[in-house]
Design a protein around this motif. Sequence first.
Motif, PDB file in Angstrom:
ATOM      1  N   LEU A 372       2.010   5.523   2.844  1.00 34.44           N
ATOM      2  CA  LEU A 372       2.541   6.014   1.573  1.00 34.44           C
ATOM      3  C   LEU A 372       2.676   4.841   0.617  1.00 34.44           C
ATOM      4  O   LEU A 372       3.298   3.829   0.941  1.00 34.44           O
ATOM      5  N   GLN A 373       2.087   4.991  -0.559  1.00 34.98           N
ATOM      6  CA  GLN A 373       2.256   4.014  -1.622  1.00 34.98           C
ATOM      7  C   GLN A 373       3.011   4.668  -2.773  1.00 34.98           C
ATOM      8  O   GLN A 373       2.750   5.822  -3.115  1.00 34.98           O
ATOM      9  N   ILE A 374       3.940   3.919  -3.353  1.00 33.49           N
ATOM     10  CA  ILE A 374       4.659   4.392  -4.538  1.00 33.49           C
ATOM     11  C   ILE A 374       4.355   3.418  -5.668  1.00 33.49           C
ATOM     12  O   ILE A 374       4.642   2.225  -5.567  1.00 33.49           O
ATOM     13  N   HIS A 375       3.745   3.933  -6.725  1.00 29.42           N
ATOM     14  CA  HIS A 375       3.268   3.103  -7.832  1.00 29.42           C
ATOM     15  C   HIS A 375       4.124   3.327  -9.075  1.00 29.42           C
ATOM     16  O   HIS A 375       4.463   4.462  -9.406  1.00 29.42           O
ATOM     17  N   TRP A 376       4.455   2.248  -9.757  1.00 31.03           N
ATOM     18  CA  TRP A 376       4.994   2.337 -11.119  1.00 31.03           C
ATOM     19  C   TRP A 376       4.671   1.043 -11.853  1.00 31.03           C
ATOM     20  O   TRP A 376       4.335   0.031 -11.235  1.00 31.03           O
ATOM     21  N   SER A 377       4.759   1.086 -13.162  1.00 24.76           N
ATOM     22  CA  SER A 377       4.396  -0.081 -13.959  1.00 24.76           C
ATOM     23  C   SER A 377       5.297  -0.169 -15.183  1.00 24.76           C
ATOM     24  O   SER A 377       5.646   0.852 -15.786  1.00 24.76           O
TER      25      SER A 377
END
Length: 419
Positions: A372-377
């Motif tokens: 599981l990857q959780i991405h934000w920027s």
Amino acid sequence: MKEPFFWDNYSDQPYQLKDKTYKKQMRKRELFSLIKTVFTALFILPFSILMVPFIKRKVIDSSTFFSMGVDYEREPEQTLELLDALGVQRVLLRFKLWEIGRVDALKKFIVACGNKKITLKIIQDREHIEDLELLKKDLRTLFSVLDGHVEMFEIGTTINRAKWGFFSVDEYNRFFQVAYDLKVAEFPHAKLIGSGAIDFEYHFTAHTLFNFFKYKYDALSALLYVDRRGAPENTQMGFNLSDKIALLSTMVWTSPKTPQELHITETNWPITGTAPYAPTSEHECVSEELYRDYMLRYHFLAFASQQVDSVSWHQLIAPGYGLIDNREGMRKRSAFEAYRFMMQNLMHAQFLRLDIKRDYYILQCLAEEQLLQIHWSLKPTTLKNEDFFEVFDTQGKRVNEPTLHIGSSPLYIKIKDAV
């Protein structure tokens, strides 16, 4: 709670002390302790900063990392249903010492929580700070009535704000000493945590961790708010949330007064347009959407530190800062479903790594034998939605667009066949 202290039922905290003469007198009386705080910090804080790279890493149990703050007298039946809906296994309750007569109602609610782990935040008032025999008597009542029902007792809170009753660290040290002596003499199985300093004011925490009082904590508690800086990734004196956690954890590690166990027992962001329920001025308030995003990112960063044993979100139901606004019915904010979906994905997850590049964050975990990857920027950008991606937004809705828009609101990306 007696004059000149008054409780604000809108924002669930004491009003600001308006008696400036009284404040000045009390601080003058505690001047020696304040001087000790300064000199302790002058040595401990630089030393701790130097020791940060050498801190021992831990493995955090994700099943008990997530904790929800609850007012046990606010919509109690619905609260129990909502806690089950969220799936939280750890609950933090607040109890005011001047309301000791309500301890049976507190116990009734705790029993109704079933097998959830309970942290009880014991809120002080000036009477119990000055009358240590009264404090001992009421703590004995709490420990006796709640024996076997509470996992941790947080002794005192917000010790570095005069409106909460303490005017120096030594006043808190004497306060905690009473609880510790009572534990040793009569309640050896009680788990006592402290010192509950609020915000990034570690000079107070340093004095509670390094002093000559003969007590020990079973863990350190902190009210690590970062709302005045906006996003959790923003810096204060060069420290973002991750840096603040690392420094605090290092202080815990080097202190002889506590094992390496750290609990963040209160944090949140106030919500715009909710005065007088918001606990701060409108300047610090954020929209419901940013509240949701910041809440998630705070938890992700704290979990990625692998130094924080639990984070208690303050709180479930509160018009000015809660997951639910109860002014007109029980309106679930988008943060409620976001918290539930976060729990669903991370409650039994194993942390792998946190990658940060040019303000782009990727938290990687092993969840249900799947990557599981959780991405934000912090800067809006895009990412191709690959065939082996299963992408979900904060509400748990599937995202099928060929181009993913990565920004403030995290995206959950499950990688097919990566394990």
